[in-house]
Structure formats: structure tokens, C-alpha cells
Design a protein around this motif. Sequence first.
Motif, PDB file in Angstrom:
ATOM      1  N   ARG A  71       0.842  -1.206   0.000  1.00  0.00           N
ATOM      2  CA  ARG A  71       0.000   0.000   0.000  1.00  0.00           C
ATOM      3  C   ARG A  71       0.876   1.255   0.000  1.00  0.00           C
ATOM      4  N   GLU A  72       1.932   1.228   0.801  1.00  0.00           N
ATOM      5  CA  GLU A  72       2.867   2.355   0.847  1.00  0.00           C
ATOM      6  C   GLU A  72       3.528   2.584  -0.515  1.00  0.00           C
ATOM      7  N   ALA A  73       3.969   1.496  -1.145  1.00  0.00           N
ATOM      8  CA  ALA A  73       4.606   1.597  -2.466  1.00  0.00           C
ATOM      9  C   ALA A  73       3.630   2.143  -3.505  1.00  0.00           C
ATOM     10  N   ALA A  74       2.393   1.660  -3.471  1.00  0.00           N
ATOM     11  CA  ALA A  74       1.381   2.112  -4.429  1.00  0.00           C
ATOM     12  C   ALA A  74       1.063   3.589  -4.233  1.00  0.00           C
ATOM     13  N   GLU A  75       0.957   4.021  -2.984  1.00  0.00           N
ATOM     14  CA  GLU A  75       0.682   5.434  -2.694  1.00  0.00           C
ATOM     15  C   GLU A  75       1.844   6.317  -3.141  1.00  0.00           C
ATOM     16  N   TYR A  76       3.067   5.844  -2.911  1.00  0.00           N
ATOM     17  CA  TYR A  76       4.242   6.586  -3.368  1.00  0.00           C
ATOM     18  C   TYR A  76       4.208   6.727  -4.891  1.00  0.00           C
ATOM     19  N   ALA A  77       3.951   5.614  -5.589  1.00  0.00           N
ATOM     20  CA  ALA A  77       3.952   5.629  -7.056  1.00  0.00           C
ATOM     21  C   ALA A  77       2.876   6.558  -7.599  1.00  0.00           C
ATOM     22  N   LYS A  78       1.721   6.571  -6.977  1.00  0.00           N
ATOM     23  CA  LYS A  78       0.639   7.462  -7.411  1.00  0.00           C
ATOM     24  C   LYS A  78       1.057   8.923  -7.238  1.00  0.00           C
ATOM     25  N   ALA A  79       1.619   9.248  -6.091  1.00  0.00           N
ATOM     26  CA  ALA A  79       2.067  10.620  -5.836  1.00  0.00           C
ATOM     27  C   ALA A  79       3.192  11.005  -6.799  1.00  0.00           C
ATOM     28  N   ARG A  80       4.099  10.073  -7.042  1.00  0.00           N
ATOM     29  CA  ARG A  80       5.229  10.338  -7.955  1.00  0.00           C
ATOM     30  C   ARG A  80       4.721  10.572  -9.377  1.00  0.00           C
ATOM     31  N   ALA A  81       3.737   9.793  -9.807  1.00  0.00           N
ATOM     32  CA  ALA A  81       3.166   9.968 -11.148  1.00  0.00           C
ATOM     33  C   ALA A  81       2.530  11.351 -11.282  1.00  0.00           C
ATOM     34  N   LYS A  82       1.868  11.787 -10.235  1.00  0.00           N
ATOM     35  CA  LYS A  82       1.279  13.133 -10.256  1.00  0.00           C
ATOM     36  C   LYS A  82       2.367  14.202 -10.335  1.00  0.00           C
ATOM     37  N   GLU A  83       3.469  13.990  -9.598  1.00  0.00           N
ATOM     38  CA  GLU A  83       4.612  14.906  -9.685  1.00  0.00           C
ATOM     39  C   GLU A  83       5.164  14.964 -11.102  1.00  0.00           C
ATOM     40  N   LEU A  84       5.116  13.826 -11.798  1.00  0.00           N
ATOM     41  CA  LEU A  84       5.632  13.734 -13.162  1.00  0.00           C
ATOM     42  C   LEU A  84       4.650  14.290 -14.197  1.00  0.00           C
ATOM     43  N   GLY A  85       3.479  14.744 -13.730  1.00  0.00           N
ATOM     44  CA  GLY A  85       2.546  15.402 -14.628  1.00  0.00           C
ATOM     45  C   GLY A  85       1.376  14.582 -15.114  1.00  0.00           C
ATOM     46  N   VAL A  86       1.153  13.414 -14.525  1.00  0.00           N
ATOM     47  CA  VAL A  86       0.004  12.588 -14.911  1.00  0.00           C
ATOM     48  C   VAL A  86      -1.170  12.984 -14.019  1.00  0.00           C
ATOM     49  N   PHE A  92      -3.544   0.512  -7.098  1.00  0.00           N
ATOM     50  CA  PHE A  92      -4.183  -0.677  -6.537  1.00  0.00           C
ATOM     51  C   PHE A  92      -3.120  -1.600  -5.973  1.00  0.00           C
ATOM     52  N   ILE A  93      -3.513  -2.408  -4.998  1.00  0.00           N
ATOM     53  CA  ILE A  93      -2.656  -3.489  -4.521  1.00  0.00           C
ATOM     54  C   ILE A  93      -3.446  -4.786  -4.627  1.00  0.00           C
ATOM     55  N   LYS A  94      -2.743  -5.858  -4.930  1.00  0.00           N
ATOM     56  CA  LYS A  94      -3.364  -7.182  -5.038  1.00  0.00           C
ATOM     57  C   LYS A  94      -2.395  -8.199  -4.464  1.00  0.00           C
ATOM     58  N   GLY A  95      -2.939  -9.247  -3.901  1.00  0.00           N
ATOM     59  CA  GLY A  95      -2.123 -10.352  -3.444  1.00  0.00           C
ATOM     60  C   GLY A  95      -2.166 -11.475  -4.460  1.00  0.00           C
ATOM     61  N   GLY A  96      -1.057 -12.171  -4.632  1.00  0.00           N
ATOM     62  CA  GLY A  96      -1.020 -13.299  -5.550  1.00  0.00           C
ATOM     63  C   GLY A  96       0.322 -13.434  -6.224  1.00  0.00           C
ATOM     64  N   PRO A  97       0.425 -14.422  -7.120  1.00  0.00           N
ATOM     65  CA  PRO A  97       1.679 -14.580  -7.880  1.00  0.00           C
ATOM     66  C   PRO A  97       1.860 -13.369  -8.803  1.00  0.00           C
ATOM     67  N   SER A  98       2.998 -12.747  -8.751  1.00  0.00           N
ATOM     68  CA  SER A  98       3.210 -11.450  -9.400  1.00  0.00           C
ATOM     69  C   SER A  98       2.815 -11.403 -10.869  1.00  0.00           C
ATOM     70  N   ALA A  99       3.442 -12.223 -11.698  1.00  0.00           N
ATOM     71  CA  ALA A  99       3.210 -12.136 -13.149  1.00  0.00           C
ATOM     72  C   ALA A  99       1.757 -12.419 -13.509  1.00  0.00           C
ATOM     73  N   ARG A 100       1.205 -13.461 -12.959  1.00  0.00           N
ATOM     74  CA  ARG A 100      -0.196 -13.804 -13.269  1.00  0.00           C
ATOM     75  C   ARG A 100      -1.160 -12.726 -12.789  1.00  0.00           C
ATOM     76  N   THR A 101      -0.880 -12.175 -11.631  1.00  0.00           N
ATOM     77  CA  THR A 101      -1.743 -11.129 -11.087  1.00  0.00           C
ATOM     78  C   THR A 101      -1.677  -9.873 -11.954  1.00  0.00           C
TER      79      THR A 101
END
Length: 147
Positions: A71-86, A92-101
Amino acid sequence: MFNKILVAFDGSKGAEGALIKAADLCKLTQGELVVLTVYRHHSVLEASLSMVRGADTKSGNLDDAMRAASREAAEYAKARAKELGVSNVHAFIKGGPSARTIASFAKENGCDLIVVGSRGLGATEGYMLGSVSHKVTSITSIPVLVV
């Protein structure tokens, strides 16, 4: 072109590069950016061997600790994307096998591009174009950009 771009983000240096590239593409296409952080469920044995101990978490549950870190990583990425102009970004966060998820989330949510770092935070996976980025490219029909 690309209207809805999914970027897989785990907090690694490779994921940061993928986030920057995905943000650049979103700005070019005026598309939507979807950040996805995936955490893996740990068995009781894995949890007992983990460096993340119960005393380090509020509930003592490794899955809860992984979920909170995601959740922390996702929130950071969202804020960073906004800083980058998006302007249109969702996380979102999801649990499971990474590639398949990652692949199934992209398909279920109508994403038309997946952006991943070539190396993430995985222990063994980081030594080669590994597991996650390689597997995502092989299990989805959605175009994948490996950064």
C-alpha cells in the motif's frame, strides 16, 4: 494508441524507471495510468523464516505487513506519477503470484499496455530478466514494455 497503461510497481529501481516511462507515455497520449503493486501470500513456514518478525508488525501477520508495504509503495507511485505530470492516475494493490496477477489485472481492467521494470525486488529473480517481467510477456496478449 495507449489509453490505459498499467505499470507494475514494487518500489525497486527498475520499477521507478518503469513508472517514469509509463508517466511519459500517459502524458503523450493523455491516457490513464494504473499503478499495480502485487504482494505474494506467504505460507506459515515462509512467515516463520522471514526477516519480518511479528514484533515488527501491528498484527504479527506477515501478509498484513506485506499488504501494508505494498500500500505504501502504491501510494508513493501514485504521488510520484502526479509529480511527473500525470493527472489521471489510480493505484491498486493485489495479493497473488506477481506475473499472473499483473496480467489478469490488466486484462480485467481493459489496460492496453503493461509497463514493467526488467528487474524487481525478488531475491533470485533480480539476477536475470527474470521471472516477473519475462513471464508477464509470455502469458498476456497485451503489449508489454520492459524498461
